[in-house]
Design a protein around this motif. Sequence first.
Motif, PDB file in Angstrom:
ATOM      1  N   ARG A  31       1.692   3.413  13.834  1.00  9.89           N
ATOM      2  CA  ARG A  31       1.381   2.273  14.609  1.00  9.89           C
ATOM      3  C   ARG A  31       2.247   1.336  13.662  1.00  9.89           C
ATOM      4  O   ARG A  31       1.997   0.482  12.717  1.00  9.89           O
ATOM      5  CB  ARG A  31       0.302   1.413  14.800  1.00  9.89           C
ATOM      6  CG  ARG A  31      -0.441   2.399  15.892  1.00  9.89           C
ATOM      7  CD  ARG A  31      -2.265   1.905  15.848  1.00  9.89           C
ATOM      8  NE  ARG A  31      -2.363   3.434  15.303  1.00  9.89           N
ATOM      9  CZ  ARG A  31      -3.759   3.586  14.730  1.00  9.89           C
ATOM     10  NH1 ARG A  31      -4.795   2.171  14.901  1.00  9.89           N
ATOM     11  NH2 ARG A  31      -4.301   4.629  14.883  1.00  9.89           N
ATOM     12  N   PRO A  32       3.464   0.900  14.192  1.00 11.40           N
ATOM     13  CA  PRO A  32       4.191   0.242  12.906  1.00 11.40           C
ATOM     14  C   PRO A  32       3.980  -1.248  12.802  1.00 11.40           C
ATOM     15  O   PRO A  32       3.868  -2.069  11.366  1.00 11.40           O
ATOM     16  CB  PRO A  32       5.507  -0.699  13.285  1.00 11.40           C
ATOM     17  CG  PRO A  32       5.527   0.351  14.904  1.00 11.40           C
ATOM     18  CD  PRO A  32       4.583   1.096  15.052  1.00 11.40           C
ATOM     19  N   LYS A  33       3.581  -2.067  13.750  1.00  7.65           N
ATOM     20  CA  LYS A  33       2.166  -3.312  13.331  1.00  7.65           C
ATOM     21  C   LYS A  33       1.136  -2.865  12.211  1.00  7.65           C
ATOM     22  O   LYS A  33       1.300  -4.097  11.035  1.00  7.65           O
ATOM     23  CB  LYS A  33       2.083  -4.027  14.892  1.00  7.65           C
ATOM     24  CG  LYS A  33       1.356  -5.295  14.421  1.00  7.65           C
ATOM     25  CD  LYS A  33       1.570  -6.277  15.019  1.00  7.65           C
ATOM     26  CE  LYS A  33       0.893  -7.982  15.392  1.00  7.65           C
ATOM     27  NZ  LYS A  33       1.029  -7.946  13.937  1.00  7.65           N
ATOM     28  N   TRP A  34       0.738  -2.297  12.531  1.00  7.65           N
ATOM     29  CA  TRP A  34      -1.285  -1.740  11.500  1.00  7.65           C
ATOM     30  C   TRP A  34      -0.029  -1.335  10.119  1.00  7.65           C
ATOM     31  O   TRP A  34      -0.567  -2.671   9.512  1.00  7.65           O
ATOM     32  CB  TRP A  34      -1.564  -0.584  11.994  1.00  7.65           C
ATOM     33  CG  TRP A  34      -3.040  -0.437  11.526  1.00  7.65           C
ATOM     34  CD1 TRP A  34      -3.683  -1.329  11.137  1.00  7.65           C
ATOM     35  CD2 TRP A  34      -2.559   0.774  10.321  1.00  7.65           C
ATOM     36  NE1 TRP A  34      -4.559  -0.743  10.148  1.00  7.65           N
ATOM     37  CE2 TRP A  34      -3.681   0.781   9.541  1.00  7.65           C
ATOM     38  CE3 TRP A  34      -1.664   1.806  10.014  1.00  7.65           C
ATOM     39  CZ2 TRP A  34      -4.156   1.295   8.739  1.00  7.65           C
ATOM     40  CZ3 TRP A  34      -2.278   2.734   8.591  1.00  7.65           C
ATOM     41  CH2 TRP A  34      -3.734   2.207   7.965  1.00  7.65           C
ATOM     42  N   ARG A  35       0.793  -0.794  10.273  1.00  9.91           N
ATOM     43  CA  ARG A  35       0.839  -0.791   8.766  1.00  9.91           C
ATOM     44  C   ARG A  35       2.180  -1.661   7.870  1.00  9.91           C
ATOM     45  O   ARG A  35       1.414  -2.194   7.644  1.00  9.91           O
ATOM     46  CB  ARG A  35       2.547   0.568   8.944  1.00  9.91           C
ATOM     47  CG  ARG A  35       1.765   2.106   9.269  1.00  9.91           C
ATOM     48  CD  ARG A  35       2.671   3.375   8.911  1.00  9.91           C
ATOM     49  NE  ARG A  35       2.256   4.418   9.641  1.00  9.91           N
ATOM     50  CZ  ARG A  35       3.151   5.033   9.533  1.00  9.91           C
ATOM     51  NH1 ARG A  35       3.902   5.627   9.720  1.00  9.91           N
ATOM     52  NH2 ARG A  35       2.828   6.422   9.659  1.00  9.91           N
ATOM     53  N   LYS A  36       2.732  -2.457   8.754  1.00 14.29           N
ATOM     54  CA  LYS A  36       3.280  -3.718   8.728  1.00 14.29           C
ATOM     55  C   LYS A  36       2.296  -4.487   7.662  1.00 14.29           C
ATOM     56  O   LYS A  36       1.815  -4.812   6.258  1.00 14.29           O
ATOM     57  CB  LYS A  36       4.147  -4.889   9.348  1.00 14.29           C
ATOM     58  CG  LYS A  36       4.391  -6.240   9.007  1.00 14.29           C
ATOM     59  CD  LYS A  36       5.035  -6.579  10.195  1.00 14.29           C
ATOM     60  CE  LYS A  36       5.189  -7.779   9.800  1.00 14.29           C
ATOM     61  NZ  LYS A  36       5.979  -8.418  10.695  1.00 14.29           N
ATOM     62  N   ASP A  37       0.995  -4.888   8.475  1.00 13.23           N
ATOM     63  CA  ASP A  37       0.369  -5.863   8.052  1.00 13.23           C
ATOM     64  C   ASP A  37      -0.920  -5.254   6.690  1.00 13.23           C
ATOM     65  O   ASP A  37      -1.083  -5.633   6.085  1.00 13.23           O
ATOM     66  CB  ASP A  37      -1.042  -5.743   9.371  1.00 13.23           C
ATOM     67  CG  ASP A  37      -0.381  -7.246  10.377  1.00 13.23           C
ATOM     68  OD1 ASP A  37       0.162  -7.253  10.279  1.00 13.23           O
ATOM     69  OD2 ASP A  37      -0.800  -6.524  10.940  1.00 13.23           O
ATOM     70  N   ARG A  38      -0.283  -3.797   6.976  1.00 14.15           N
ATOM     71  CA  ARG A  38      -1.615  -3.379   5.991  1.00 14.15           C
ATOM     72  C   ARG A  38      -0.364  -3.094   4.351  1.00 14.15           C
ATOM     73  O   ARG A  38      -1.127  -3.672   3.236  1.00 14.15           O
ATOM     74  CB  ARG A  38      -2.102  -2.297   6.147  1.00 14.15           C
ATOM     75  CG  ARG A  38      -2.335  -0.889   4.640  1.00 14.15           C
ATOM     76  CD  ARG A  38      -3.694  -1.542   4.847  1.00 14.15           C
ATOM     77  NE  ARG A  38      -4.577  -1.072   3.662  1.00 14.15           N
ATOM     78  CZ  ARG A  38      -5.419  -1.334   3.473  1.00 14.15           C
ATOM     79  NH1 ARG A  38      -5.555  -2.910   2.901  1.00 14.15           N
ATOM     80  NH2 ARG A  38      -6.350  -0.223   2.290  1.00 14.15           N
ATOM     81  N   VAL A  39       0.398  -3.671   4.815  1.00 15.35           N
ATOM     82  CA  VAL A  39       1.570  -3.206   3.278  1.00 15.35           C
ATOM     83  C   VAL A  39       1.477  -4.571   2.542  1.00 15.35           C
ATOM     84  O   VAL A  39       1.659  -5.096   1.677  1.00 15.35           O
ATOM     85  CB  VAL A  39       3.374  -2.954   3.803  1.00 15.35           C
ATOM     86  CG1 VAL A  39       4.047  -2.771   2.812  1.00 15.35           C
ATOM     87  CG2 VAL A  39       3.132  -1.097   4.244  1.00 15.35           C
ATOM     88  N   GLN A  40       1.133  -5.608   3.977  1.00 15.92           N
ATOM     89  CA  GLN A  40       1.246  -7.011   3.367  1.00 15.92           C
ATOM     90  C   GLN A  40      -0.244  -7.161   2.362  1.00 15.92           C
ATOM     91  O   GLN A  40       0.166  -8.313   1.189  1.00 15.92           O
ATOM     92  CB  GLN A  40       1.481  -8.547   4.750  1.00 15.92           C
ATOM     93  CG  GLN A  40       3.120  -9.005   5.228  1.00 15.92           C
ATOM     94  CD  GLN A  40       3.094  -8.576   6.927  1.00 15.92           C
ATOM     95  OE1 GLN A  40       1.941  -9.276   7.334  1.00 15.92           O
ATOM     96  NE2 GLN A  40       4.526  -9.514   6.891  1.00 15.92           N
ATOM     97  N   GLU A  41      -1.122  -6.930   3.020  1.00 17.04           N
ATOM     98  CA  GLU A  41      -2.266  -7.113   2.624  1.00 17.04           C
ATOM     99  C   GLU A  41      -1.890  -6.424   1.746  1.00 17.04           C
ATOM    100  O   GLU A  41      -2.722  -6.539   0.409  1.00 17.04           O
ATOM    101  CB  GLU A  41      -3.250  -6.416   3.170  1.00 17.04           C
ATOM    102  CG  GLU A  41      -3.680  -6.992   5.084  1.00 17.04           C
ATOM    103  CD  GLU A  41      -4.655  -6.236   5.228  1.00 17.04           C
ATOM    104  OE1 GLU A  41      -5.799  -5.448   5.172  1.00 17.04           O
ATOM    105  OE2 GLU A  41      -5.415  -7.034   6.738  1.00 17.04           O
TER     106      GLU A  41
END
Length: 106
Positions: A31-41
């Motif tokens: 899930r790219p969006k989940w990964r993007k959000d996690r990387v930002q966090e």
Amino acid sequence: MAVIFFSLVHQRFPVYAGAFPRGSAVGGLPRPKWRKDRVQEVGFSVFEATHHVLQVVDDALKPALDSAFHIAKQSRDVGQHTTKAMEDAKPIASSTIFSYFLLLCV
């Protein structure tokens, strides 16, 4: 190399299409969006931790740096006064030495 590894794994652990419920394959996709959000966090957490560490270091070093700057300023002032005193003493020393040599020559 990858083909050999895949064939060995595939022979030992065969995968059957019926072994998984329908739709689970889609849920297993990244899930790219989940990964993007996690990387930002994670990035923000690292940024906050770094900021906190630098703040602690700054708070610890500030008194020492303030003292060092104060000592350096005092040293500069002493050096300026010493230079002034030496410049004022040069003519007196020169005339004293000149007078001494005149007395020796007479």
